[in-house]
Scaffold this motif. Structure first.
Motif, PDB file in Angstrom:
ATOM      1  N   LYS A  96       0.836  -1.205   0.000  1.00  0.00           N
ATOM      2  CA  LYS A  96       0.000   0.000   0.000  1.00  0.00           C
ATOM      3  C   LYS A  96       0.868   1.251   0.000  1.00  0.00           C
ATOM      4  N   VAL A  97       0.407   2.240  -0.774  1.00  0.00           N
ATOM      5  CA  VAL A  97       1.090   3.528  -0.860  1.00  0.00           C
ATOM      6  C   VAL A  97       0.124   4.569  -0.291  1.00  0.00           C
ATOM      7  N   LEU A  98       0.546   5.266   0.771  1.00  0.00           N
ATOM      8  CA  LEU A  98      -0.321   6.283   1.381  1.00  0.00           C
ATOM      9  C   LEU A  98       0.145   7.683   0.996  1.00  0.00           C
ATOM     10  N   ILE A  99      -0.829   8.541   0.742  1.00  0.00           N
ATOM     11  CA  ILE A  99      -0.526   9.951   0.534  1.00  0.00           C
ATOM     12  C   ILE A  99      -1.017  10.683   1.774  1.00  0.00           C
ATOM     13  N   ASP A 100      -0.100  11.031   2.638  1.00  0.00           N
ATOM     14  CA  ASP A 100      -0.308  11.679   3.936  1.00  0.00           C
ATOM     15  C   ASP A 100      -0.722  10.680   5.019  1.00  0.00           C
ATOM     16  N   ALA A 101      -0.439  11.107   6.261  1.00  0.00           N
ATOM     17  CA  ALA A 101      -0.471  10.166   7.383  1.00  0.00           C
ATOM     18  C   ALA A 101      -1.550  10.448   8.417  1.00  0.00           C
ATOM     19  N   GLY A 102      -2.219  11.606   8.317  1.00  0.00           N
ATOM     20  CA  GLY A 102      -3.248  11.912   9.307  1.00  0.00           C
ATOM     21  C   GLY A 102      -2.662  12.165  10.694  1.00  0.00           C
ATOM     22  N   ILE A 103      -3.551  12.161  11.692  1.00  0.00           N
ATOM     23  CA  ILE A 103      -3.176  12.409  13.084  1.00  0.00           C
ATOM     24  C   ILE A 103      -2.814  11.076  13.737  1.00  0.00           C
ATOM     25  N   GLY A 104      -1.758  11.094  14.545  1.00  0.00           N
ATOM     26  CA  GLY A 104      -1.250   9.852  15.131  1.00  0.00           C
ATOM     27  C   GLY A 104      -2.269   9.063  15.942  1.00  0.00           C
ATOM     28  N   VAL A 105      -3.130   9.765  16.656  1.00  0.00           N
ATOM     29  CA  VAL A 105      -4.091   9.060  17.514  1.00  0.00           C
ATOM     30  C   VAL A 105      -5.132   8.273  16.712  1.00  0.00           C
ATOM     31  N   SER A 106      -5.196   8.509  15.397  1.00  0.00           N
ATOM     32  CA  SER A 106      -6.156   7.771  14.563  1.00  0.00           C
ATOM     33  C   SER A 106      -5.629   6.399  14.152  1.00  0.00           C
ATOM     34  N   ARG A 107      -4.458   6.021  14.636  1.00  0.00           N
ATOM     35  CA  ARG A 107      -3.853   4.756  14.205  1.00  0.00           C
ATOM     36  C   ARG A 107      -4.829   3.561  14.225  1.00  0.00           C
ATOM     37  N   PRO A 108      -5.590   3.361  15.302  1.00  0.00           N
ATOM     38  CA  PRO A 108      -6.482   2.177  15.285  1.00  0.00           C
ATOM     39  C   PRO A 108      -7.497   2.217  14.138  1.00  0.00           C
ATOM     40  N   GLN A 109      -8.100   3.392  13.921  1.00  0.00           N
ATOM     41  CA  GLN A 109      -9.111   3.498  12.857  1.00  0.00           C
ATOM     42  C   GLN A 109      -8.483   3.379  11.470  1.00  0.00           C
ATOM     43  N   ILE A 110      -7.294   3.980  11.298  1.00  0.00           N
ATOM     44  CA  ILE A 110      -6.630   3.905   9.992  1.00  0.00           C
ATOM     45  C   ILE A 110      -6.170   2.469   9.725  1.00  0.00           C
ATOM     46  N   THR A 111      -5.678   1.810  10.751  1.00  0.00           N
ATOM     47  CA  THR A 111      -5.267   0.404  10.606  1.00  0.00           C
ATOM     48  C   THR A 111      -6.452  -0.440  10.140  1.00  0.00           C
ATOM     49  N   LYS A 112      -7.603  -0.192  10.736  1.00  0.00           N
ATOM     50  CA  LYS A 112      -8.808  -0.938  10.369  1.00  0.00           C
ATOM     51  C   LYS A 112      -9.227  -0.623   8.927  1.00  0.00           C
ATOM     52  N   ALA A 113      -9.176   0.659   8.576  1.00  0.00           N
ATOM     53  CA  ALA A 113      -9.557   1.058   7.211  1.00  0.00           C
ATOM     54  C   ALA A 113      -8.593   0.464   6.192  1.00  0.00           C
ATOM     55  N   LEU A 114      -7.303   0.423   6.526  1.00  0.00           N
ATOM     56  CA  LEU A 114      -6.314  -0.177   5.617  1.00  0.00           C
ATOM     57  C   LEU A 114      -6.599  -1.666   5.434  1.00  0.00           C
ATOM     58  N   ALA A 115      -6.949  -2.336   6.529  1.00  0.00           N
ATOM     59  CA  ALA A 115      -7.250  -3.781   6.440  1.00  0.00           C
ATOM     60  C   ALA A 115      -8.453  -4.018   5.531  1.00  0.00           C
ATOM     61  N   GLY A 116      -9.360  -3.056   5.509  1.00  0.00           N
ATOM     62  CA  GLY A 116     -10.533  -3.161   4.653  1.00  0.00           C
ATOM     63  C   GLY A 116     -10.203  -3.082   3.172  1.00  0.00           C
ATOM     64  N   LEU A 117      -8.977  -2.679   2.854  1.00  0.00           N
ATOM     65  CA  LEU A 117      -8.551  -2.584   1.447  1.00  0.00           C
ATOM     66  C   LEU A 117      -7.617  -3.734   1.071  1.00  0.00           C
ATOM     67  N   GLY A 118      -7.585  -4.772   1.884  1.00  0.00           N
ATOM     68  CA  GLY A 118      -6.755  -5.929   1.548  1.00  0.00           C
ATOM     69  C   GLY A 118      -5.581  -6.083   2.493  1.00  0.00           C
ATOM     70  N   ARG A 119      -4.846  -7.218   2.308  1.00  0.00           N
ATOM     71  CA  ARG A 119      -3.842  -7.581   3.296  1.00  0.00           C
ATOM     72  C   ARG A 119      -2.431  -7.104   2.963  1.00  0.00           C
ATOM     73  N   ASP A 120      -2.239  -6.428   1.840  1.00  0.00           N
ATOM     74  CA  ASP A 120      -0.891  -5.972   1.506  1.00  0.00           C
ATOM     75  C   ASP A 120      -0.377  -5.032   2.602  1.00  0.00           C
ATOM     76  N   PRO A 121       0.902  -5.149   2.949  1.00  0.00           N
ATOM     77  CA  PRO A 121       1.463  -4.232   3.954  1.00  0.00           C
ATOM     78  C   PRO A 121       1.605  -2.817   3.387  1.00  0.00           C
TER      79      PRO A 121
END
Ligand SMILES: [Zn+2]
Length: 336
Positions: A96-121
């Motif tokens: 996965k290639v991300l454009i921008d990282a958001g706020i650090g405290v959102s890590r759990p939600q972003i991790t979940k959203a990333l998982a929703g787009l497949g298992r690629d690291p």
């Protein structure tokens, strides 16, 4: 959050030689505007600073509680909404290639959203510029495997402790892993997941001196960073090279680089946009710039210019976010 605002405050007295402005100034300036509205008048820097500490905490608390909404675009490109600036995501076998990282405290939600787009690291993170609401998640994304790429000024700003004199405040750099490891001056190209990815710095300063656009060639999608705020007045960071004329020039460059079929991802505002909305944004910037410049030329002070309401015709549509009409007028006034 590795370095909390409280931590940073504790260092204020010992780092008085550091003169660079804050990488978090985006948030502080925004809350300055919010403080103006709430109090019905200008706060002194110290009052605004005190106000800001509370409101920045609220912004982080809000990000911590906000869900991430995924908008699927095309050619395996999506955009996440809900943590700082809009986050572009390209998926595929190269990772996965991300454009921008958001706020650090959102890590759990972003991790979940990333998982929703497949298992690629996650293998790559591109920062569109240095501001806190686009880079605060750098460290954790690097820790899970993302190489961070950015324009060289982004690395420079993130590498230094930054003093905000007006706010009587120092900001600490992120942990070393959060600093971009690969930088470029004007253009950079990548080919990942079958997509040609073009990174291009805006000439001169626009929103800052570090803004880049990120184009997904075959998908006809472009992330234009904070040179475009969809439906809301933009912040312009004079402390690191931004200006109203730079914002207008960047808008013209964005219009020249897109067509009616291009999907445009703005830095803020509704994350799926197009050339017609971009054109409206550009026209708003030009009209307000002319109004403010005319008042300044008449010799009006900043506060007199704000009082003349040069944004009035646009406020109903554009003035409903954190950069309110008075604050936006000040930003334009400073640059004309
Ligand atoms: Zn920004």
């Amino acid at each position: 959050m590795p370095a909390t605002l409280e931590d940073a405050t504790a260092t204020t007295k010992v780092e008085t030689k550091v003169e660079r402005l804050s990488r978090r100034q985006f948030c502080l300036c925004c809350v300055g505007g919010a403080a103006f509205t709430a109090a019905g008048g200008w706060l002194t820097p110290r009052q605004a600073f005190a106000e800001a500490r509370g409101i920045v905490s609220l912004i982080k608390d809000s990000a911590a509680a906000s869900p991430i909404v995924t908008h699927r675009l095309r050619n395996n490109v999506s955009v996440f909404e809900g943590s700082g600036g809009n986050i572009g995501v390209l998926t595929g076998p190269d990772g996965k290639v991300l454009i921008d990282a958001g706020i650090g405290v959102s890590r759990p939600q972003i991790t979940k959203a990333l998982a929703g787009l497949g298992r690629d690291p996650v293998t790559h993170l591109i920062n569109t510029h240095w501001h806190f609401d686009h880079t605060d998640g750098n460290a954790w994304l690097n820790a899970v495997g993302a190489k961070i790429v950015a324009q060289e000024n982004t690395r420079r700003h993130l590498s230094e402790v930054q003093r905000v004199e007006d706010w009587d405040y120092n900001f600490l750099p992120p942990p070393s892993g959060g600093i971009p490891s690969e930088v470029f001056a004007s253009e950079h190209r990548l080919k990942l997941n079958g997509i040609s990815i073009g990174l291009k710095k805006y000439d001169g300063g626009a929103h800052t001196d570090s803004d880049i656009s990120v184009t997904f060639g075959e998908a006809d999608i472009v992330h234009v960073a904070d040179t475009f705020w969809n439906g809301i007045y933009p912040f312009i960071d004079h402390s690191t090279g931004g200006s109203i004329d730079g914002m207008i020039a960047a808008s013209d460059a964005n219009l020249a680089a897109t067509t009616d079929t291009t999907i445009i991802i703005p830095g803020h505002g509704h994350p799926v946009s197009n050339r017609a909305e971009l054109e409206e944004f550009r026209d708003m910037l030009v009209a307000i710039r002319e109004n403010v410049a005319a008042l300044k030329k008449q010799g009006r002070s900043r506060d007199e210019t704000v009082a003349a309401k040069p944004t009035a015709a646009f406020d109903a549509k554009w003035g409903n976010f954190v950069i309110d009409p008075g604050f936006f007028t000040r930003l334009v006034y400073e640059g004309v």
